[in-house]
Design an enzyme around this catalytic site. Structure first.
Site, mmCIF file in Angstrom:
data_model
loop_
_atom_site.group_PDB
_atom_site.id
_atom_site.type_symbol
_atom_site.label_atom_id
_atom_site.label_comp_id
_atom_site.label_asym_id
_atom_site.label_seq_id
_atom_site.Cartn_x
_atom_site.Cartn_y
_atom_site.Cartn_z
ATOM 1 C CG ASP A 128 -2.299 0.584 0.898
ATOM 2 O OD1 ASP A 128 -2.361 1.825 0.766
ATOM 3 O OD2 ASP A 128 -3.281 -0.165 0.791
ATOM 4 C CG HIS A 161 -5.425 3.572 0.510
ATOM 5 N ND1 HIS A 161 -5.055 2.246 0.481
ATOM 6 C CD2 HIS A 161 -6.640 3.633 -0.088
ATOM 7 C CE1 HIS A 161 -6.014 1.544 -0.108
ATOM 8 N NE2 HIS A 161 -6.990 2.361 -0.448
ATOM 9 C CB SER A 438 -9.422 0.216 -0.499
ATOM 10 O OG SER A 438 -8.574 0.245 -1.605
#
Length: 532
Positions: A128, A161, A438
């Site tokens: 990520d 994220h 996600s």
């Protein structure tokens, strides 16, 4: 109280005047070259002669990602030592702007019904945007990674994220913030940072990242990312990881259509759809014949890099209302009597020392806030004129008072409380709500590692089969393209394995395996008879 992250996760390149050198770079294409074993040196020479440059070396897959002038591609494709040449397709993070909601996913996937005391025998690899090491809700022991010259240190996260994904998997039960699927700091985490602040990378970088996961001894790989084009090299790589005993799990995609997203749609990868707190498939979740499992993915509250999120509040007459901070709002807390400022198209004469209540419409949100300020107002609540909580932006206008949006129904209630004490707050936070497949993916990843920790002798195939066999059936009866087999269930999967055991194991019950009777096991998800 609401938490949000006012940070766009999608970046668009703008056109610019190119120098001669930059134009030459544009004329180059980025591709993956797969070569026949034993011919790497001669292929490298051919690439160099063609004016190419190696970007990512993939020695475990007899391939490399390169940039090369477009007019040289034909020659490379005809090289007898090269098996094939394919585009090095882009991969991006699959989180979207979020809607308001509340934490619900941990109970929804039954993670609160299983102990994670044995989770130290498992390692989860998160590919990520990094990890905010030192975040008050995230573990620092049992987590590692490596430096990447392109994206920097694994222990920073400029996008947000990756830290959000990590929190869903492993946020600590420490009385601060939220808890993850594995909340006691026992799980081992390996962080591979392939995305910078912009939130996109290449297929070759993903393969190299997964290689690093494998080298680190990871059991489960979290890929909250994807793209709409497949890659032969990538597909082969994940089949290889699957054969090595690694369980790869990826987001189904956020386009809200029936197109496949990759790597989720490879047979060797578990594709995860997103549902909301009512167990309804999210409008953005892609629906395909490769969707295998579902997880909570709407308004998921989790950690973000320290200070990157926002906490917002709207309270009138001691009643707290669902709200969203106006993008660009000033930080602060304001308390005063509630004043009706109509539609806010003129200076509010009744605003002095008060919190302004303003209806949406006619003029911009920034102008409404300015009308409140000009009248001496100390905070602004703007209510919607259609369904849903108002999500707005002040654009480039700088204001000095906190401002939030609420729903039309909340506005109607507030109009009956004029003169009552009202509080508006917008402050920095270490947590935020995100939407996206996600966010669903780390729920499934966490459950996989949690269940697997109780049955360490099971294979990745055993765990995958158990999760599919015990998922809560949603939507059409049986597997369907929206939900796959359904919502992943940790306790039911544990019970299933305790009863039926794993292939090749013996004994019965919990952490020692089960009967080992293969005839009691379901098909292996996408790899065994799945409709394609």
């Amino acid at each position: 109280m609401k938490l949000s992250l006012k940070k766009s996760l999608v970046f668009v390149a703008t056109a610019s005047v190119l120098s001669a050198g930059a134009q030459a770079a544009v004329d180059k294409e980025r591709v993956i070259v797969a070569f026949k074993p034993g011919n790497k040196a001669s292929v490298q020479q051919a690439i160099q002669k063609a004016g190419g440059e190696t970007k990512v070396d993939l020695p475990n897959h007899h391939a490399m990602a390169i940039t090369v002038p477009a007019n040289a591609l034909k020659g490379l494709k005809n090289n007898p030592n090269i098996e094939y040449v394919e585009p090095d397709v882009k991969r991006k993070l699959l989180a979207s702007e979020f809607e308001p909601g509340q934490p619900y996913g941990i109970a929804q996937v039954q993670a609160d019904l299983l102990s994670d005391a044995a989770a130290g025998n498992r390692k989860v690899c998160i590919i990520d945007s990094g990890y905010d090491l030192g975040h008050p809700d995230l573990q620092s022991a049992g987590v590692d990674g490596s430096y990447n010259s392109g994206t920097g240190n694994w222990y920073t996260d400029e996008n947000g994220h990756g830290t959000h994904v990590a929190g869903t998997i492993a946020a600590l039960a420490n009385g601060t913030g939220v808890v993850g699927v594995l909340p006691n700091g026992n799980i081992n985490l390996h962080i591979v940072k392939v995305f910078n602040a912009d939130g996109w990378g290449y297929s070759s970088s993903l393969i190299a990242a997964a290689d690093e996961c494998a080298a680190a001894g990871s059991n489960v790989i979290n890929m909250s990312l994807g793209g709409d084009r497949g890659s032969k090299t990538e597909e082969r790589a994940f089949a290889q990881f699957n054969d090595q005993g690694i369980l790869s799990i990826a987001a189904a995609g956020n386009a809200g259509n029936t197109r496949h997203s990759y790597p989720a749609s490879y047979d060797a990868v578990v594709s995860v759809a997103a549902i909301d707190s009512n167990k309804q498939v999210a409008s953005f979740s892609q629906q395909t014949n490769q969707v295998e499992l579902s997880g909570p993915g709407v308004a998921v509250l989790s950690s973000v890099p320290r200070g990157m999120g926002e906490r917002s509040e709207a309270v009138v007459a001691e009643v707290s209302f669902e709200n969203l901070a106006m993008e660009g709002s000033a930080k602060g807390t304001a308390t005063g009597s509630l004043a009706d400022c109509g539609i806010g198209d003129q200076v509010c004469a009744d605003a002095n020392g008060s919190v302004c209540l303003i209806e949406r419409g006619a003029i911009s949100f920034a102008e409404k806030v300015q009308a409140c300020e000009a009248g001496g107002g100390i905070g602004t609540i703007i209510y919607n004129n259609e369904a849903g909580v108002l999500s707005g932006t002040l654009g480039d206008v700088v204001t000095s008072i906190p401002s939030v949006g609420v729903s039309a129904s909340a506005g109607a209630q507030m109009l009956n409380q004029l003169g009552s004490t009202a509080t508006v707050a917008v402050e920095s936070s270490d947590w935020a709500f995100f939407d996206g497949t996600s966010m669903a993916t780390p729920h499934v990843v966490g459950v996989s590692a949690l269940v697997w920790s109780h049955f360490a002798d099971c294979s990745n195939t055993d765990i995958r089969s158990a999760l599919s066999a015990t998922a809560e059936d949603l939507g059409d009866t049986g597997r369907d393209n929206a939900y796959g087999h359904g919502l992943v269930q940790a306790k039911l999967a544990y019970d299933y394995l305790a009863t039926n055991g794993c292939a090749g194991s013996s004994g019965s019950g919990g952490d020692t395996g089960g009967s080992g009777d293969d005839d009691t096991k379901p098909g292996n998800g996408k790899g065994n008879g799945k409709n394609k």
